[in-house]
Motif scaffolding. Structure first.
Motif, mmCIF file in Angstrom:
data_model
loop_
_atom_site.group_PDB
_atom_site.id
_atom_site.type_symbol
_atom_site.label_atom_id
_atom_site.label_comp_id
_atom_site.label_asym_id
_atom_site.label_seq_id
_atom_site.Cartn_x
_atom_site.Cartn_y
_atom_site.Cartn_z
ATOM 1 N N MET A 159 -25.599 39.631 17.331
ATOM 2 C CA MET A 159 -24.923 39.191 19.451
ATOM 3 C C MET A 159 -25.543 38.244 19.792
ATOM 4 O O MET A 159 -25.999 37.851 19.139
ATOM 5 C CB MET A 159 -25.874 40.294 20.333
ATOM 6 N N LYS A 160 -25.046 37.836 20.445
ATOM 7 C CA LYS A 160 -25.097 36.132 20.552
ATOM 8 C C LYS A 160 -24.394 35.979 22.254
ATOM 9 O O LYS A 160 -23.932 37.582 22.668
ATOM 10 C CB LYS A 160 -23.589 34.909 20.379
ATOM 11 N N THR A 161 -25.642 35.671 22.736
ATOM 12 C CA THR A 161 -25.742 35.693 24.337
ATOM 13 C C THR A 161 -25.622 33.781 24.818
ATOM 14 O O THR A 161 -26.580 32.999 24.986
ATOM 15 C CB THR A 161 -27.037 35.613 25.151
ATOM 16 N N PHE A 162 -24.544 33.476 25.964
ATOM 17 C CA PHE A 162 -24.258 32.371 25.991
ATOM 18 C C PHE A 162 -24.968 32.202 27.554
ATOM 19 O O PHE A 162 -24.649 33.436 28.742
ATOM 20 C CB PHE A 162 -22.686 31.630 25.918
ATOM 21 N N VAL A 163 -25.725 31.448 28.499
ATOM 22 C CA VAL A 163 -25.307 31.163 29.927
ATOM 23 C C VAL A 163 -25.018 29.628 29.988
ATOM 24 O O VAL A 163 -25.369 28.674 29.867
ATOM 25 C CB VAL A 163 -26.867 31.026 29.767
ATOM 26 N N LEU A 164 -23.641 30.835 30.650
ATOM 27 C CA LEU A 164 -22.657 29.414 31.555
ATOM 28 C C LEU A 164 -22.811 29.627 33.009
ATOM 29 O O LEU A 164 -22.277 30.597 33.546
ATOM 30 C CB LEU A 164 -21.276 30.178 30.857
ATOM 31 N N GLY A 165 -22.430 28.085 33.121
ATOM 32 C CA GLY A 165 -22.030 28.488 35.011
ATOM 33 C C GLY A 165 -20.571 27.338 35.139
ATOM 34 O O GLY A 165 -20.494 26.195 34.675
ATOM 35 N N GLY A 166 -20.072 27.844 35.841
ATOM 36 C CA GLY A 166 -18.905 26.946 36.386
ATOM 37 C C GLY A 166 -18.215 27.878 37.385
ATOM 38 O O GLY A 166 -17.351 28.504 38.123
ATOM 39 N N GLY A 167 -19.284 27.523 38.282
ATOM 40 C CA GLY A 167 -18.239 28.033 39.853
ATOM 41 C C GLY A 167 -18.892 29.914 40.237
ATOM 42 O O GLY A 167 -19.981 30.187 39.872
ATOM 43 N N CYS A 168 -18.969 30.192 41.327
ATOM 44 C CA CYS A 168 -18.666 31.455 41.431
ATOM 45 C C CYS A 168 -18.862 32.171 40.105
ATOM 46 O O CYS A 168 -18.387 31.672 39.039
ATOM 47 C CB CYS A 168 -18.047 31.413 43.071
ATOM 48 N N PHE A 169 -20.075 32.491 40.413
ATOM 49 C CA PHE A 169 -20.230 33.827 39.400
ATOM 50 C C PHE A 169 -19.287 35.014 39.054
ATOM 51 O O PHE A 169 -18.848 35.570 37.704
ATOM 52 C CB PHE A 169 -22.042 34.263 38.977
ATOM 53 N N TRP A 170 -19.027 35.419 40.272
ATOM 54 C CA TRP A 170 -17.981 36.823 39.718
ATOM 55 C C TRP A 170 -16.815 36.072 39.112
ATOM 56 O O TRP A 170 -16.370 37.118 38.655
ATOM 57 C CB TRP A 170 -17.988 37.165 41.134
ATOM 58 N N CYS A 171 -16.329 34.797 39.442
ATOM 59 C CA CYS A 171 -15.251 34.465 38.802
ATOM 60 C C CYS A 171 -15.038 34.307 37.367
ATOM 61 O O CYS A 171 -14.184 35.515 36.578
ATOM 62 C CB CYS A 171 -14.400 32.916 39.247
ATOM 63 N N LEU A 172 -16.272 34.154 36.839
ATOM 64 C CA LEU A 172 -16.079 34.219 35.401
ATOM 65 C C LEU A 172 -16.751 35.230 35.197
ATOM 66 O O LEU A 172 -16.616 35.998 33.701
ATOM 67 C CB LEU A 172 -17.714 33.526 34.666
ATOM 68 N N ASP A 173 -17.434 36.259 35.453
ATOM 69 C CA ASP A 173 -18.400 37.846 35.480
ATOM 70 C C ASP A 173 -16.641 38.328 35.341
ATOM 71 O O ASP A 173 -16.563 39.691 33.783
ATOM 72 C CB ASP A 173 -18.867 38.121 36.365
ATOM 73 N N ALA A 174 -15.542 38.164 36.292
ATOM 74 C CA ALA A 174 -14.387 38.850 36.317
ATOM 75 C C ALA A 174 -13.952 38.922 34.919
ATOM 76 O O ALA A 174 -13.171 40.295 34.048
ATOM 77 C CB ALA A 174 -13.324 38.903 37.157
ATOM 78 N N VAL A 175 -13.663 38.198 34.031
ATOM 79 C CA VAL A 175 -12.898 37.551 33.326
ATOM 80 C C VAL A 175 -13.888 37.894 31.642
ATOM 81 O O VAL A 175 -13.208 38.647 31.333
ATOM 82 C CB VAL A 175 -12.929 36.314 33.071
ATOM 83 N N TYR A 176 -15.261 38.198 31.652
ATOM 84 C CA TYR A 176 -15.463 38.297 30.687
ATOM 85 C C TYR A 176 -15.527 39.886 30.176
ATOM 86 O O TYR A 176 -15.995 39.749 28.940
ATOM 87 C CB TYR A 176 -16.966 36.862 30.822
ATOM 88 N N GLN A 177 -16.148 40.315 31.414
ATOM 89 C CA GLN A 177 -15.653 41.547 31.779
ATOM 90 C C GLN A 177 -14.293 42.297 30.751
ATOM 91 O O GLN A 177 -14.534 43.711 29.823
ATOM 92 C CB GLN A 177 -15.693 42.425 32.913
ATOM 93 N N LYS A 178 -13.483 42.153 30.841
ATOM 94 C CA LYS A 178 -12.601 42.248 30.042
ATOM 95 C C LYS A 178 -12.311 41.584 29.110
ATOM 96 O O LYS A 178 -10.998 41.797 28.473
ATOM 97 C CB LYS A 178 -11.075 42.392 30.862
ATOM 98 N N THR A 179 -13.114 41.071 28.399
ATOM 99 C CA THR A 179 -12.664 40.308 27.274
ATOM 100 C C THR A 179 -12.849 40.988 26.046
ATOM 101 O O THR A 179 -14.305 41.705 26.158
ATOM 102 C CB THR A 179 -14.113 39.086 26.878
ATOM 103 N N LYS A 180 -12.689 41.413 24.800
ATOM 104 C CA LYS A 180 -12.715 42.187 24.071
ATOM 105 C C LYS A 180 -13.439 41.165 22.844
ATOM 106 O O LYS A 180 -14.474 40.617 22.902
ATOM 107 C CB LYS A 180 -11.993 42.555 22.487
#
Length: 174
Positions: free
Chosen positions: A1-22
């Motif tokens: 497992m690998k973890t990236f810490v990323l900021g791209g505006g409101c965290f709700w947006c990135l969270d929504a996309v990555y929650q749906k990522t295989k």
């Protein structure tokens, strides 16, 4: 497992996309990059803490390559605007990548170079060593899944999810 810490505006947006990522096993919204210890959402929103809203994305590289996770990051926000994403303005919304290892730093820098050709303006995403990560309050975790009808989700996040489906459909869960 690998973890990236990323900021791209409101965290709700990135969270929504990555929650749906295989291949993504965990997405944790949080704060990092500032000088205030144990900040909360209101502290960070003041713009006085130096922290950015970020997500810690943990994924299985056997399922999804690191390059795809990073390319999705650059597609889901505008990395050419300094300290803003749409109507969200302030240093807490800066485009940022926080590395823990030299290998991650190199991956991040390569991702910037690879994705620059997709943007007409220079990418301003900062690449900095990860200081302490502070987990955001429970209300901010998996926000879109909990409040899909909320106005911000409808107007801001839904178009990002549509874009993710358009360009990364093979990497997204239904």
């Amino acid at each position: 497992m690998k973890t990236f810490v990323l900021g791209g505006g409101c965290f709700w947006c990135l969270d929504a996309v990555y929650q749906k990522t295989k291949g993504v096993t965990s997405v944790v919204s949080g704060y990092t990059g500032g000088h205030v210890r144990n900040p909360d959402y209101y502290d960070v929103c003041s713009g006085m803490t130096g922290h950015a809203e970020v997500v810690a994305v943990t994924f299985d590289e056997d399922t999804i390559p690191a390059d795809i996770v990073l390319d999705m990051f650059f597609a889901m926000h505008d990395p050419t605007t300094l300290n803003r994403q749409g109507y969200d303005v302030g240093t807490q919304y800066r485009s940022s990548m926080f590395y823990s290892t030299t290998e991650e730093k190199i991956l991040f820098e390569e991702a910037i170079l690879r994705n620059q050709e997709l943007w007409s303006k220079p990418i301003v995403t900062e690449v900095v060593r990860l200081p302490e990560f502070y987990e955001a309050e429970a209300v901010h975790q998996n926000y879109y899944a909990k409040y899909p009808g909320q106005g911000y989700c409808q107007v801001i996040i839904n178009p990002k999810l549509a874009k993710a489906r358009k360009y990364y459909s093979s990497w997204l869960r239904a």
